[in-house]
Design a protein around this motif. Structure first.
Motif, PDB file in Angstrom:
ATOM      1  N   THR A   5       0.839  -1.196   0.000  1.00 22.29           N
ATOM      2  CA  THR A   5       0.000   0.000   0.000  1.00 22.29           C
ATOM      3  C   THR A   5       0.881   1.257   0.000  1.00 22.29           C
ATOM      4  OG1 THR A   5      -0.052   0.090   2.407  1.00 22.29           O
ATOM      5  CG2 THR A   5      -1.799  -1.191   1.319  1.00 22.29           C
ATOM      6  N   LEU A   6       0.250   2.405  -0.104  1.00 25.88           N
ATOM      7  CA  LEU A   6       0.986   3.668  -0.045  1.00 25.88           C
ATOM      8  C   LEU A   6       1.728   3.796   1.281  1.00 25.88           C
ATOM      9  CD1 LEU A   6      -1.531   6.271  -1.521  1.00 25.88           C
ATOM     10  CD2 LEU A   6       0.441   5.270  -2.636  1.00 25.88           C
ATOM     11  N   LYS A   7       1.086   3.396   2.372  1.00 24.05           N
ATOM     12  CA  LYS A   7       1.695   3.495   3.702  1.00 24.05           C
ATOM     13  C   LYS A   7       2.928   2.602   3.803  1.00 24.05           C
ATOM     14  CE  LYS A   7       2.009   4.337   8.131  1.00 24.05           C
ATOM     15  NZ  LYS A   7       3.148   5.160   8.438  1.00 24.05           N
ATOM     16  N   GLU A   8       2.844   1.385   3.291  1.00 28.08           N
ATOM     17  CA  GLU A   8       3.985   0.472   3.329  1.00 28.08           C
ATOM     18  C   GLU A   8       5.139   1.002   2.476  1.00 28.08           C
ATOM     19  OE1 GLU A   8       1.654  -3.759   3.991  1.00 28.08           O
ATOM     20  OE2 GLU A   8       1.854  -2.945   1.958  1.00 28.08           O
ATOM     21  N   ALA A   9       4.817   1.529   1.295  1.00 29.33           N
ATOM     22  CA  ALA A   9       5.838   2.105   0.424  1.00 29.33           C
ATOM     23  C   ALA A   9       6.461   3.331   1.080  1.00 29.33           C
ATOM     24  CB  ALA A   9       5.242   2.471  -0.928  1.00 29.33           C
ATOM     25  N   SER A  10       5.656   4.111   1.779  1.00 30.49           N
ATOM     26  CA  SER A  10       6.137   5.292   2.478  1.00 30.49           C
ATOM     27  C   SER A  10       7.173   4.907   3.539  1.00 30.49           C
ATOM     28  CB  SER A  10       4.968   6.014   3.136  1.00 30.49           C
ATOM     29  OG  SER A  10       5.416   7.054   3.956  1.00 30.49           O
ATOM     30  N   ASP A  11       6.873   3.878   4.314  1.00 30.40           N
ATOM     31  CA  ASP A  11       7.810   3.410   5.337  1.00 30.40           C
ATOM     32  C   ASP A  11       9.084   2.858   4.705  1.00 30.40           C
ATOM     33  OD1 ASP A  11       5.973   4.098   7.283  1.00 30.40           O
ATOM     34  OD2 ASP A  11       5.172   2.062   7.481  1.00 30.40           O
ATOM     35  N   LYS A  12       8.947   2.153   3.597  1.00 30.15           N
ATOM     36  CA  LYS A  12      10.086   1.531   2.918  1.00 30.15           C
ATOM     37  C   LYS A  12      11.006   2.575   2.280  1.00 30.15           C
ATOM     38  CE  LYS A  12      11.106  -1.787  -0.780  1.00 30.15           C
ATOM     39  NZ  LYS A  12      10.512  -2.692  -1.773  1.00 30.15           N
ATOM     40  N   TRP A  13      10.434   3.588   1.620  1.00 33.10           N
ATOM     41  CA  TRP A  13      11.206   4.565   0.860  1.00 33.10           C
ATOM     42  C   TRP A  13      11.512   5.847   1.625  1.00 33.10           C
ATOM     43  CZ3 TRP A  13       7.658   3.951  -4.008  1.00 33.10           C
ATOM     44  CH2 TRP A  13       7.954   2.738  -4.632  1.00 33.10           C
ATOM     45  N   GLY A  14      10.839   6.083   2.744  1.00 37.67           N
ATOM     46  CA  GLY A  14      11.101   7.283   3.531  1.00 37.67           C
ATOM     47  C   GLY A  14      10.540   8.560   2.938  1.00 37.67           C
ATOM     48  N   ILE A  15       9.438   8.454   2.199  1.00 36.67           N
ATOM     49  CA  ILE A  15       8.758   9.641   1.669  1.00 36.67           C
ATOM     50  C   ILE A  15       7.286   9.556   2.041  1.00 36.67           C
ATOM     51  CG2 ILE A  15      10.371  10.142  -0.191  1.00 36.67           C
ATOM     52  CD1 ILE A  15       8.650   8.645  -2.117  1.00 36.67           C
ATOM     53  N   THR A  16       6.575  10.648   1.910  1.00 39.32           N
ATOM     54  CA  THR A  16       5.186  10.687   2.352  1.00 39.32           C
ATOM     55  C   THR A  16       4.264   9.890   1.421  1.00 39.32           C
ATOM     56  OG1 THR A  16       4.670  12.685   1.094  1.00 39.32           O
ATOM     57  CG2 THR A  16       5.512  12.985   3.344  1.00 39.32           C
ATOM     58  N   PRO A  17       3.169   9.360   1.969  1.00 44.23           N
ATOM     59  CA  PRO A  17       2.185   8.668   1.130  1.00 44.23           C
ATOM     60  C   PRO A  17       1.618   9.587   0.043  1.00 44.23           C
ATOM     61  CG  PRO A  17       1.767   8.173   3.424  1.00 44.23           C
ATOM     62  CD  PRO A  17       2.838   9.236   3.385  1.00 44.23           C
ATOM     63  N   ARG A  18       1.503  10.870   0.332  1.00 43.99           N
ATOM     64  CA  ARG A  18       0.980  11.827  -0.658  1.00 43.99           C
ATOM     65  C   ARG A  18       1.906  11.916  -1.864  1.00 43.99           C
ATOM     66  NH1 ARG A  18      -1.535  13.449  -4.160  1.00 43.99           N
ATOM     67  NH2 ARG A  18      -2.024  15.605  -4.574  1.00 43.99           N
ATOM     68  N   MET A  19       3.208  11.908  -1.629  1.00 42.58           N
ATOM     69  CA  MET A  19       4.167  11.977  -2.734  1.00 42.58           C
ATOM     70  C   MET A  19       4.122  10.688  -3.556  1.00 42.58           C
ATOM     71  SD  MET A  19       6.083  14.309  -3.782  1.00 42.58           S
ATOM     72  CE  MET A  19       7.278  14.570  -5.041  1.00 42.58           C
TER      73      MET A  19
END
Length: 64
Positions: A5-19
């Motif tokens: 999900t966006l949240k999981e990708a956000s945690d993995k990549w260190g950028i916001t879910p909005r980006m």
């Protein structure tokens, strides 16, 4: 294929879910799929480059 999900990708990549949502909407993450209002991103997807910054620009105090 496994997705995150966006949240999981956000945690993995260190950028916001909005980006990440912005990247998906503009086709910058290959394999991303939108179902209803939720984006699903392949777990093996690469983080897109941030085009706001140049990678070759000199750092503070450095000259070309």
């Amino acid at each position: 294929m496994e997705y995150m999900t966006l949240k999981e990708a956000s945690d993995k990549w260190g950028i916001t879910p909005r980006m990440i949502n912005y990247y998906c909407a503009n086709g910058r993450i290959s394999g991303a799929v939108k179902m209803a209002s939720v984006w699903f991103i392949p777990k093996d997807a690469e983080r897109p480059a941030d085009k706001r910054f140049k990678t070759n620009s000199p750092k503070d105090g450095e000259h070309k």
